[in-house]
Design an enzyme around this catalytic site. Structure first.
Site, PDB file in Angstrom:
ATOM      1  N   LYS A   9      26.453  39.331  30.659  1.00 53.93           N
ATOM      2  CA  LYS A   9      26.377  40.102  31.664  1.00 53.93           C
ATOM      3  C   LYS A   9      25.036  40.173  31.747  1.00 53.93           C
ATOM      4  O   LYS A   9      24.070  39.948  30.898  1.00 53.93           O
ATOM      5  CB  LYS A   9      27.013  41.398  31.657  1.00 53.93           C
ATOM      6  CG  LYS A   9      28.746  41.243  31.498  1.00 53.93           C
ATOM      7  CD  LYS A   9      29.439  42.568  31.298  1.00 53.93           C
ATOM      8  CE  LYS A   9      30.886  42.394  31.349  1.00 53.93           C
ATOM      9  NZ  LYS A   9      31.695  43.482  31.216  1.00 53.93           N
ATOM     10  N   TYR A  49      36.361  40.217  39.875  1.00 53.56           N
ATOM     11  CA  TYR A  49      37.042  41.473  39.197  1.00 53.56           C
ATOM     12  C   TYR A  49      38.010  41.919  40.123  1.00 53.56           C
ATOM     13  O   TYR A  49      38.503  43.180  40.270  1.00 53.56           O
ATOM     14  CB  TYR A  49      36.188  42.387  38.937  1.00 53.56           C
ATOM     15  CG  TYR A  49      35.277  42.312  37.552  1.00 53.56           C
ATOM     16  CD1 TYR A  49      35.780  42.336  36.508  1.00 53.56           C
ATOM     17  CD2 TYR A  49      33.917  42.184  37.605  1.00 53.56           C
ATOM     18  CE1 TYR A  49      35.383  42.039  35.161  1.00 53.56           C
ATOM     19  CE2 TYR A  49      33.258  41.863  36.242  1.00 53.56           C
ATOM     20  CZ  TYR A  49      33.890  41.994  35.106  1.00 53.56           C
ATOM     21  OH  TYR A  49      33.307  41.784  33.698  1.00 53.56           O
ATOM     22  N   ASN A 112      28.246  46.758  28.673  1.00 52.46           N
ATOM     23  CA  ASN A 112      29.030  46.119  27.344  1.00 52.46           C
ATOM     24  C   ASN A 112      28.665  44.840  27.408  1.00 52.46           C
ATOM     25  O   ASN A 112      29.314  44.161  26.373  1.00 52.46           O
ATOM     26  CB  ASN A 112      30.508  46.546  27.483  1.00 52.46           C
ATOM     27  CG  ASN A 112      31.302  45.973  28.442  1.00 52.46           C
ATOM     28  OD1 ASN A 112      30.688  45.428  29.204  1.00 52.46           O
ATOM     29  ND2 ASN A 112      32.743  46.200  28.292  1.00 52.46           N
ATOM     30  N   HIS A 115      31.567  39.580  28.954  1.00 51.44           N
ATOM     31  CA  HIS A 115      32.998  39.243  29.288  1.00 51.44           C
ATOM     32  C   HIS A 115      33.605  38.240  28.912  1.00 51.44           C
ATOM     33  O   HIS A 115      32.766  37.034  28.427  1.00 51.44           O
ATOM     34  CB  HIS A 115      33.088  38.974  30.792  1.00 51.44           C
ATOM     35  CG  HIS A 115      34.380  38.605  31.579  1.00 51.44           C
ATOM     36  ND1 HIS A 115      35.564  39.286  31.576  1.00 51.44           N
ATOM     37  CD2 HIS A 115      34.759  37.397  31.810  1.00 51.44           C
ATOM     38  CE1 HIS A 115      36.354  38.416  31.963  1.00 51.44           C
ATOM     39  NE2 HIS A 115      35.937  37.292  31.986  1.00 51.44           N
ATOM     40  N   GLU A 126      39.414  31.789  36.072  1.00 50.28           N
ATOM     41  CA  GLU A 126      38.205  32.170  35.992  1.00 50.28           C
ATOM     42  C   GLU A 126      37.049  30.787  35.809  1.00 50.28           C
ATOM     43  O   GLU A 126      36.146  30.834  36.582  1.00 50.28           O
ATOM     44  CB  GLU A 126      37.866  33.331  34.931  1.00 50.28           C
ATOM     45  CG  GLU A 126      38.293  34.611  35.340  1.00 50.28           C
ATOM     46  CD  GLU A 126      38.302  35.245  33.960  1.00 50.28           C
ATOM     47  OE1 GLU A 126      37.783  34.944  32.871  1.00 50.28           O
ATOM     48  OE2 GLU A 126      38.815  36.658  34.170  1.00 50.28           O
TER      49      GLU A 126
HETATM   50  P1  RTP Z   1      35.869  42.236  30.628  1.00 52.74           P
HETATM   51  O1  RTP Z   1      36.690  41.857  31.687  1.00 52.74           O
HETATM   52  O2  RTP Z   1      34.215  42.532  31.385  1.00 52.74           O
HETATM   53  O3  RTP Z   1      35.708  41.069  29.547  1.00 52.74           O
HETATM   54  O4  RTP Z   1      36.154  43.495  30.141  1.00 52.74           O
HETATM   55  P2  RTP Z   1      37.781  43.967  29.598  1.00 52.74           P
HETATM   56  O5  RTP Z   1      38.689  42.893  29.873  1.00 52.74           O
HETATM   57  O6  RTP Z   1      37.289  44.112  27.993  1.00 52.74           O
HETATM   58  O7  RTP Z   1      37.818  45.161  30.358  1.00 52.74           O
HETATM   59  P3  RTP Z   1      38.433  45.515  31.918  1.00 52.74           P
HETATM   60  O8  RTP Z   1      39.421  46.586  31.693  1.00 52.74           O
HETATM   61  O9  RTP Z   1      38.778  44.174  32.413  1.00 52.74           O
HETATM   62  O10 RTP Z   1      37.344  45.891  32.563  1.00 52.74           O
HETATM   63  C1  RTP Z   1      36.233  45.339  32.929  1.00 52.74           C
HETATM   64  C2  RTP Z   1      34.751  45.654  32.902  1.00 52.74           C
HETATM   65  O11 RTP Z   1      34.782  46.985  33.735  1.00 52.74           O
HETATM   66  C3  RTP Z   1      33.868  47.925  33.033  1.00 52.74           C
HETATM   67  N1  RTP Z   1      34.555  49.185  33.020  1.00 52.74           N
HETATM   68  N2  RTP Z   1      34.226  50.243  33.017  1.00 52.74           N
HETATM   69  N3  RTP Z   1      33.835  53.029  33.649  1.00 52.74           N
HETATM   70  C4  RTP Z   1      35.034  52.622  33.074  1.00 52.74           C
HETATM   71  O12 RTP Z   1      35.781  53.322  32.806  1.00 52.74           O
HETATM   72  C5  RTP Z   1      35.113  50.957  32.805  1.00 52.74           C
HETATM   73  N4  RTP Z   1      36.234  50.509  32.573  1.00 52.74           N
HETATM   74  C6  RTP Z   1      35.923  49.004  32.508  1.00 52.74           C
HETATM   75  C7  RTP Z   1      33.484  47.260  31.801  1.00 52.74           C
HETATM   76  O13 RTP Z   1      32.088  46.779  32.017  1.00 52.74           O
HETATM   77  C8  RTP Z   1      34.559  46.278  31.558  1.00 52.74           C
HETATM   78  O14 RTP Z   1      34.264  45.247  30.653  1.00 52.74           O
END
Ligand code: RTP
Length: 148
Positions: A9, A49, A112, A115, A126
């Site tokens: 990112k 997303y 973070n 991804h 993707e």
């Molecule tokens: P990613 O898709 O980025 O690999 O992350 P992930 O599967 O671990 O998590 P996901 O639930 O798909 O969320 C995507 C990205 O959204 C941001 N996020 N912010 N503020 C919040 O509550 C929140 N929750 C998620 C994070 O950047 C997350 O990686």
């Protein structure tokens, strides 16, 4: 062989963590199949997303992803989707174990660093979205030294 989509990112790129992150996947034994530095626009980030579009953090997430260039990659290997997620660590860096990328380099969820696809099915989607031009068929000669 299984493939996953990994994206460094904008914060990971700006903080100079590209080499470190690539190195972790390389040293594990996964093969880099495709890679590009790219700045995406709002509609592209919203498409990537789209499953999270109803979440309150969605607008901030989209603004974060379009805030600078990202490194988009395809990595290949046995169980690379789930092992890749382990290398990356839990979504919230407060819960990511030390030794994982997020555990070592990030503090908050909204920065973070990286991804990784969460399923083989989503990896396929993707990869098609980010690499519509296709991926090299080149086969690594390291194979017998990594797989029995
Ligand atoms: P990613 O898709 O980025 O690999 O992350 P992930 O599967 O671990 O998590 P996901 O639930 O798909 O969320 C995507 C990205 O959204 C941001 N996020 N912010 N503020 C919040 O509550 C929140 N929750 C998620 C994070 O950047 C997350 O990686």
């Amino acid at each position: 062989m299984e493939q996953t989509f990994i994206m460094i990112k904008p914060d990971g790129v700006q903080r100079g963590l590209v080499g470190e992150i690539i190195s972790r996947f390389e040293k594990k034994g996964f093969y880099l199949k495709a890679m590009k530095l790219i700045t995406v626009n709002k509609s592209f980030a919203e498409k990537h997303y789209e499953d999270l579009s109803s979440r309150p953090f969605f607008p901030a997430l989209v603004n974060y992803i379009i805030s600078g260039p990202v490194v988009a990659m395809v990595w290949e290997g046995k169980n690379v989707v789930s092992t890749g997620r382990k290398i990356i660590g839990a979504t919230n860096p407060a819960d990511s174990a030390p030794g994982t990328i997020r555990g070592d380099y990030a503090i908050v969820m909204g920065r973070n660093i990286i991804h990784g696809s969460d399923s083989v099915e989503n990896a396929r989607k993707e990869i098609a979205l980010w690499f519509p031009e296709g991926i090299s068929e080149f086969k690594s000669s390291l194979h017998p030294w990594i797989y029995e």
